[in-house]
Design an enzyme around this catalytic site. Sequence first.
Site, PDB file in Angstrom:
ATOM      1  CG  MET A  25      -0.006 -87.345   4.665  1.00  0.00           C
ATOM      2  SD  MET A  25      -0.858 -85.985   3.856  1.00  0.00           S
ATOM      3  CE  MET A  25      -2.257 -86.849   3.155  1.00  0.00           C
ATOM      4  N   GLY A  26      -0.452 -90.437   8.405  1.00  0.00           N
ATOM      5  CA  GLY A  26      -1.142 -91.012   9.554  1.00  0.00           C
ATOM      6  C   GLY A  26      -2.487 -91.632   9.212  1.00  0.00           C
ATOM      7  CE1 TYR A  27      -8.614 -92.160  11.763  1.00  0.00           C
ATOM      8  CE2 TYR A  27      -9.104 -93.417   9.779  1.00  0.00           C
ATOM      9  CZ  TYR A  27      -9.473 -92.955  11.032  1.00  0.00           C
ATOM     10  OH  TYR A  27     -10.702 -93.285  11.556  1.00  0.00           O
ATOM     11  CD  GLU A  38      -5.403-104.178   7.397  1.00  0.00           C
ATOM     12  OE1 GLU A  38      -5.984-103.097   7.089  1.00  0.00           O
ATOM     13  OE2 GLU A  38      -6.004-105.176   7.834  1.00  0.00           O
ATOM     14  CG  HIS A  88      -0.283 -96.092   5.982  1.00  0.00           C
ATOM     15  ND1 HIS A  88      -1.626 -95.953   6.244  1.00  0.00           N
ATOM     16  CD2 HIS A  88       0.058 -95.008   5.242  1.00  0.00           C
ATOM     17  CE1 HIS A  88      -2.073 -94.838   5.692  1.00  0.00           C
ATOM     18  NE2 HIS A  88      -1.083 -94.244   5.070  1.00  0.00           N
ATOM     19  CD  GLN A 128       1.079 -83.988   0.925  1.00  0.00           C
ATOM     20  OE1 GLN A 128       2.225 -84.014   1.347  1.00  0.00           O
ATOM     21  NE2 GLN A 128       0.431 -85.094   0.564  1.00  0.00           N
ATOM     22  CG  ASP A 158      -0.353 -92.277  -3.138  1.00  0.00           C
ATOM     23  OD1 ASP A 158      -1.255 -91.456  -3.300  1.00  0.00           O
ATOM     24  OD2 ASP A 158      -0.334 -93.076  -2.179  1.00  0.00           O
ATOM     25  CD  GLN A 190       3.523 -89.625  -2.603  1.00  0.00           C
ATOM     26  OE1 GLN A 190       2.919 -88.620  -2.286  1.00  0.00           O
ATOM     27  NE2 GLN A 190       3.479 -90.720  -1.877  1.00  0.00           N
ATOM     28  CE  LYS A 236      -6.682-103.360   3.864  1.00  0.00           C
ATOM     29  NZ  LYS A 236      -7.694-103.345   4.929  1.00  0.00           N
TER      30      LYS A 236
HETATM   31  P1  AMP Z   1      -0.464 -91.381   2.946  1.00  0.00           P
HETATM   32  O1  AMP Z   1      -0.522 -91.483   4.441  1.00  0.00           O
HETATM   33  O2  AMP Z   1      -1.771 -91.558   2.262  1.00  0.00           O
HETATM   34  O3  AMP Z   1       0.290 -90.153   2.489  1.00  0.00           O
HETATM   35  O4  AMP Z   1       0.404 -92.623   2.455  1.00  0.00           O
HETATM   36  C1  AMP Z   1       1.693 -92.847   2.958  1.00  0.00           C
HETATM   37  C2  AMP Z   1       2.358 -93.927   2.134  1.00  0.00           C
HETATM   38  O5  AMP Z   1       1.591 -95.127   2.213  1.00  0.00           O
HETATM   39  C3  AMP Z   1       2.455 -93.563   0.642  1.00  0.00           C
HETATM   40  O6  AMP Z   1       3.717 -93.974   0.138  1.00  0.00           O
HETATM   41  C4  AMP Z   1       1.326 -94.358   0.036  1.00  0.00           C
HETATM   42  O7  AMP Z   1       1.527 -94.682  -1.330  1.00  0.00           O
HETATM   43  C5  AMP Z   1       1.323 -95.602   0.905  1.00  0.00           C
HETATM   44  N1  AMP Z   1       0.004 -96.248   0.833  1.00  0.00           N
HETATM   45  C6  AMP Z   1      -1.195 -95.703   1.121  1.00  0.00           C
HETATM   46  N2  AMP Z   1      -2.188 -96.578   0.879  1.00  0.00           N
HETATM   47  C7  AMP Z   1      -1.604 -97.713   0.416  1.00  0.00           C
HETATM   48  C8  AMP Z   1      -2.092 -98.977  -0.032  1.00  0.00           C
HETATM   49  N3  AMP Z   1      -3.395 -99.270  -0.053  1.00  0.00           N
HETATM   50  N4  AMP Z   1      -1.201 -99.895  -0.433  1.00  0.00           N
HETATM   51  C9  AMP Z   1       0.133 -99.626  -0.436  1.00  0.00           C
HETATM   52  N5  AMP Z   1       0.661 -98.450  -0.030  1.00  0.00           N
HETATM   53  C10 AMP Z   1      -0.190 -97.503   0.379  1.00  0.00           C
END
Ligand code: AMP
Length: 282
Positions: A31-33, A36, A38, A62, A151, A154, A185
């Site tokens: 979802m961006g932003y 480390e 990601h 969602q 997640d 998920q 993070k």
């Molecule tokens: P999001 O942008 O929050 O939807 O996350 C996108 C993907 O990055 C998802 O598969 C998350 O589980 C993964 N992700 C987000 N934060 C972390 C993290 N701290 N460590 C590992 N993977 C992450």
Amino acid sequence: MILIENTVKKVRETVKEWKSQGLTVGLVPTMGYLHEGHQSLIKKAVNENDRVVVSIFVNPIQFAPNEDLETYPRDLEKDSLLCNSTGADLIFHPQPEEMYPDGFSTQVVMNNLTAELCGKTRPTHFSGVCTVVSKLFNIVKPDRAYFGEKDAQQLAIIKRLVKDLNFDIEIVGCPIVREADGLAKSSRNTYLNSSERKAALILSKSIQLGKKMVADGEKSSQTVINAMTDLIKTESLAKIDYVSIVNAETIESVDTISGEILTAVAVYIGKTRLIDNFMITV
Ligand code: AMP
């Protein structure tokens, strides 16, 4: 500079061209932003595939009406620099109308795996996730797709989705990336003010406590849950959504700790809902 595409048609054309050259494709849905966490997914995808697509889409379906869709942080310019420097080849950044045009009527609903943990308090969340991920799989047709253990529910749901709907895609799980002090993070950490940021450490501290108890041989889920709950309650800014122990594959509650288990917490720090977890095989 990295290619940014907004339309399904353009992404399909690019991926088709790569595939015609016999290249493999990895997908990292986000979802961006980007941070480390990601970036670790993107790095792994770059190592394991010839080409990597990162999708950046704050998926409206969602989010429940009372959630943070409007305020969710966005910074495409910074994200594209990170994707570029990490070696990704293409960003798919659609507008909501591109993904959900007028007349859109289909949803992918998972019956099991969604009753516990985040599915309890976010009952529409995972159908939104399953629907968007299915669409991304059909648009990009990757060989592999990368998801974070951050997640964990998920990740289990996506693995089930791929089995159930026969997507010919390998799902790769990646470990949680943390700040130096232990906080997992998250793009949502940016919502925290300085006292909340300190208070948020209670999540990773409770995870460490639970992990130690299980490693030391504790077999009762309730005993571990109670200890973690008591610890979180010592933090006045924290409000517990759940502290649960489930089977890591089926996401069903377990009374006795054995096999592959997932211990997960969701805690509000002020208005911000944060999650953390550990997985262990006993
Ligand atoms: P999001 O942008 O929050 O939807 O996350 C996108 C993907 O990055 C998802 O598969 C998350 O589980 C993964 N992700 C987000 N934060 C972390 C993290 N701290 N460590 C590992 N993977 C992450």
